[in-house]
Each structure stands twice: as C-alpha cells, then as structure tokens.
Write a protein that holds these residues in place. Sequence first.
Motif, PDB file in Angstrom:
ATOM      1  N   LEU A 241      18.039 -16.417 -10.126  1.00 42.91           N
ATOM      2  CA  LEU A 241      18.161 -15.972  -8.734  1.00 42.91           C
ATOM      3  C   LEU A 241      17.138 -14.880  -8.425  1.00 42.91           C
ATOM      4  N   MET A 242      17.010 -13.913  -9.326  1.00 42.36           N
ATOM      5  CA  MET A 242      16.069 -12.818  -9.108  1.00 42.36           C
ATOM      6  C   MET A 242      14.623 -13.298  -9.185  1.00 42.36           C
ATOM      7  N   LEU A 243      14.322 -14.184 -10.129  1.00 41.49           N
ATOM      8  CA  LEU A 243      12.956 -14.688 -10.270  1.00 41.49           C
ATOM      9  C   LEU A 243      12.542 -15.477  -9.036  1.00 41.49           C
ATOM     10  N   SER A 244      13.443 -16.315  -8.556  1.00 49.00           N
ATOM     11  CA  SER A 244      13.168 -17.081  -7.348  1.00 49.00           C
ATOM     12  C   SER A 244      12.948 -16.153  -6.157  1.00 49.00           C
ATOM     13  N   ALA A 271      17.875 -22.017   3.451  1.00 47.27           N
ATOM     14  CA  ALA A 271      17.805 -22.110   1.995  1.00 47.27           C
ATOM     15  C   ALA A 271      19.103 -21.624   1.354  1.00 47.27           C
ATOM     16  N   MET A 272      19.668 -20.550   1.878  1.00 46.62           N
ATOM     17  CA  MET A 272      20.932 -20.053   1.337  1.00 46.62           C
ATOM     18  C   MET A 272      22.063 -21.050   1.555  1.00 46.62           C
ATOM     19  N   ALA A 273      22.108 -21.674   2.738  1.00 50.90           N
ATOM     20  CA  ALA A 273      23.129 -22.686   3.019  1.00 50.90           C
ATOM     21  C   ALA A 273      23.006 -23.846   2.040  1.00 50.90           C
ATOM     22  N   LEU A 274      21.772 -24.284   1.803  1.00 48.90           N
ATOM     23  CA  LEU A 274      21.544 -25.377   0.852  1.00 48.90           C
ATOM     24  C   LEU A 274      22.007 -24.981  -0.541  1.00 48.90           C
ATOM     25  N   GLY A 275      21.732 -23.737  -0.939  1.00 51.68           N
ATOM     26  CA  GLY A 275      22.128 -23.281  -2.266  1.00 51.68           C
ATOM     27  C   GLY A 275      23.634 -23.291  -2.466  1.00 51.68           C
ATOM     28  N   PHE A 276      24.392 -22.786  -1.489  1.00 55.83           N
ATOM     29  CA  PHE A 276      25.851 -22.791  -1.624  1.00 55.83           C
ATOM     30  C   PHE A 276      26.406 -24.216  -1.589  1.00 55.83           C
ATOM     31  N   LEU A 277      25.770 -25.094  -0.805  1.00 54.95           N
ATOM     32  CA  LEU A 277      26.195 -26.489  -0.787  1.00 54.95           C
ATOM     33  C   LEU A 277      25.940 -27.142  -2.146  1.00 54.95           C
ATOM     34  N   MET A 278      24.800 -26.858  -2.752  1.00 55.87           N
ATOM     35  CA  MET A 278      24.494 -27.390  -4.080  1.00 55.87           C
ATOM     36  C   MET A 278      25.460 -26.846  -5.126  1.00 55.87           C
ATOM     37  N   PHE A 289      21.414 -23.662 -11.805  1.00 62.06           N
ATOM     38  CA  PHE A 289      20.189 -22.864 -11.678  1.00 62.06           C
ATOM     39  C   PHE A 289      19.449 -23.186 -10.381  1.00 62.06           C
ATOM     40  N   ALA A 290      19.388 -24.471 -10.010  1.00 65.18           N
ATOM     41  CA  ALA A 290      18.715 -24.856  -8.758  1.00 65.18           C
ATOM     42  C   ALA A 290      19.429 -24.264  -7.547  1.00 65.18           C
ATOM     43  N   ALA A 291      20.759 -24.245  -7.589  1.00 67.58           N
ATOM     44  CA  ALA A 291      21.539 -23.706  -6.472  1.00 67.58           C
ATOM     45  C   ALA A 291      21.297 -22.216  -6.301  1.00 67.58           C
ATOM     46  N   VAL A 292      21.379 -21.464  -7.407  1.00 75.74           N
ATOM     47  CA  VAL A 292      21.198 -20.014  -7.290  1.00 75.74           C
ATOM     48  C   VAL A 292      19.746 -19.674  -6.941  1.00 75.74           C
ATOM     49  N   ALA A 293      18.792 -20.527  -7.364  1.00 70.54           N
ATOM     50  CA  ALA A 293      17.389 -20.301  -6.997  1.00 70.54           C
ATOM     51  C   ALA A 293      17.205 -20.419  -5.491  1.00 70.54           C
ATOM     52  N   ALA A 294      17.857 -21.407  -4.874  1.00 71.96           N
ATOM     53  CA  ALA A 294      17.761 -21.563  -3.419  1.00 71.96           C
ATOM     54  C   ALA A 294      18.375 -20.368  -2.701  1.00 71.96           C
ATOM     55  N   ILE A 295      19.515 -19.877  -3.201  1.00 65.01           N
ATOM     56  CA  ILE A 295      20.155 -18.714  -2.583  1.00 65.01           C
ATOM     57  C   ILE A 295      19.265 -17.485  -2.713  1.00 65.01           C
ATOM     58  N   GLY A 296      18.698 -17.278  -3.902  1.00 60.42           N
ATOM     59  CA  GLY A 296      17.817 -16.135  -4.107  1.00 60.42           C
ATOM     60  C   GLY A 296      16.569 -16.192  -3.245  1.00 60.42           C
ATOM     61  N   ALA A 297      15.992 -17.394  -3.110  1.00 60.87           N
ATOM     62  CA  ALA A 297      14.792 -17.552  -2.288  1.00 60.87           C
ATOM     63  C   ALA A 297      15.097 -17.254  -0.820  1.00 60.87           C
TER      64      ALA A 297
END
Length: 380
Positions: A241-244, A271-278, A289-297
């Motif tokens: 999440l932090m790296l993204s 992007a955050m909405a997509l992350g929580f949906l994922m 990891f993909a979900a938290v990356a979208a939230i972090g981005a």
Amino acid sequence: MAASLTTMANATIAPALPGLERLFAGDPNAALLTRLLVPAPSLSVALIAPLAGIAADRIGRRRLLLFGVILFVLSGCAGLVLPDLPTIFASRLVLGVAVALIMTAQTALIGDYFTGDDRNALTGLQISARNLGGLVFILTAGWVATISPRLPFAIYGLAAAFLPLMWLVIVDPPRLAQASGAKLAGDRGDYHRWLLPLALLVLLQGTTNMIFFIMPTQLSFFLDAQGYDSAIMTGSALGVLMLSGGGCALLYPRIQRAVGYAGIFALGYGAMALGFLMLLFASTTPAIFAAVAAIGAGYALVSPSFVALALNLAPGQKRGLAGGILTASIFIGQFCSPLLSTPVIAGFGYANLFAGTAGLLAIMTVTAALTGGAGWLRRR
C-alpha cells in the motif's frame, strides 16, 4: 523526513496488534484498546493541531518542529517498557501531541518556502515521503513483531537520527509584514473568502482519512480471520500500500496539471473504490496485494490536493492556522475510523464493510467527475 514520521506515528505498530492483544489478554478491554492504539495519536492531534497552528504563526515553525521530533522519540519508544495497555494508550496520546507539532510546522513551511507549481510538486513529494517512509517502517515492524509485539515501538527511536539535519537546515522565513491599513485575515469578509471553503475541504479530508484508515486498523484482523500469519502478511500488505502510494504521489504534479483538481479527486476516489471492491472478493495473496495497491494509489493521488488547496486559500499570516486545522481533520478521520468500522464488522462482517465503503467512494468519484465536467463546460 518530517513527513515520513506521520505514517510512522500511527501505522507502524499495526502488524503487532494481534500480538499485543494476546500479550495483554488479562485486560478485559484488550480487544478495544489494542484497536485504538493505532488511531490514539489522532485524538491528540485533533485537539492540539489548531492550537499548534496558532503557535506556529506566533513563535515560528522551527521551534515547533524540533520540539515535536524530540517528543516523538520519547513518547513513541515508551511502549517498549510501559507495563500495561492503559499506560501504553496514554503514551500514544502524547505521541499525538508530537505529531500535531510536526505536521503543522511542516505544512506551514511548505507554504512559506514554495509557490505555484513548485508547491504542488512539494505536496506530492510530501505524500511520497510519507508512503515510502511508511514502507520501510511497516515492513520492519512486521518483521520485528514476529519476535516480540513490543519491538515495533523501538522503531520510533529512528526519528532521533533526523534531528541534527533538521537543526541545521530548517529555518523560519522572515515574518510576513502586513501592509499598512490592510484588512487583517480573519475579518468577517475574509471568513467568507477562505475559511468557509477551507471548512468544506477539511470535512472532505476527514471523510477520506476515515475511509483510508480502515487499512491499518482493520486489515490485520481481517487477514487473521482469513487464516494468514497476520504480523508478516499485514506488514507486507501495508508495505505494498505504501509503495503504491509513494510511486503515485511522485506523479501527482504531472497528473494534476493534466486533469485539474476535480480530475485528481475523481481518479483517486475511483481507484480507492476499485480497491475496496477487489478486497471484497480477494481470496489469494496477489489479489489482496492488488486491492491494497489500488487503495494506496488512490489515497496518494487525492492527499496532496488537500494541502495545496488549503495553502492556496489561506493568507500568508494564517498558514500555520490553516495547517493546524487541516492536520486536525486528518486525525479526526483516523480516530473515528475504528469507532465506526468495528461495530459494522461485528454486526455485518468484513464483506459488508468493504462493499459499503466501495459504494460511498463510487458516489464521491461521480461527484468529483461531475464537478470537473461542469467546470470544463463553464470554461468553454
């Protein structure tokens, strides 16, 4: 360096929360107190930051920053030796005072040192420093938490290494002189000119941080319920999440110039909405990891805009106050996050929490997109 401390303040001990709950299992309030250890500094920040902002305008930014870092080291490391959860919780409240001083001073200094596109670029770098610093601290915390749940508190001592350079480099700019006969900021007319828009900005930022802080306060328990080794997996997921977020924040100035502030909010909240949906459907480690990356981005895209817009709104003599109010809104949202999300999880489960959060973010995305579209039509 100062920006990196704000992530360290709250999220560093997140991987250790299940271990701390087991360590202090004899405390009848252990479940609640351990969850409040992460956002506990937020309560102090919310109360102290506006006062710190006034102090920054009156006595200077440098003193507040240096004293805040010293207090940060002492209160952050206290959890290594304190005997029980209530006293550790109290030390976290003191840590919040330190964070209020640090964040208020650094936000005002950004406004003092930079203008225009340079200021936008610096706010992006600020968020990037928070995320990349958080990556190092949280990954380290995830590793040392497997040895002892107390060891992550030692990471706060790293801030002591920042003090010598801050002492040498950080200087207060010359006091901003007011033109003779000019209306003082804070007069009734100025309230309508900048305080009311700032209040709306503060409300939006508080809501954004309340949503985002579901990650460090609830992710470890979600992963524990999924059967993962929560300390290592939480540290790794929050590291992603932090790296993204750190990478996206570096791109913020270029994206903001291309799509404007409304476009940035639409992209970030989308992007955050997509992350929580994922996250709702994630059943494997790469999917999580993909979900938290979208939230972090997404969070990293919207966060610099709050600072840039607030500094653009506030007159020079009130940048400390604006920075203090803005800082308070971040941490009010963070403190409220587990108070609202924990009952939702208890009553409806993680799936409904993630689904409801994704829906709210989708509404925010559409609102930002419509606002941006309306502005474009007016310009045409």
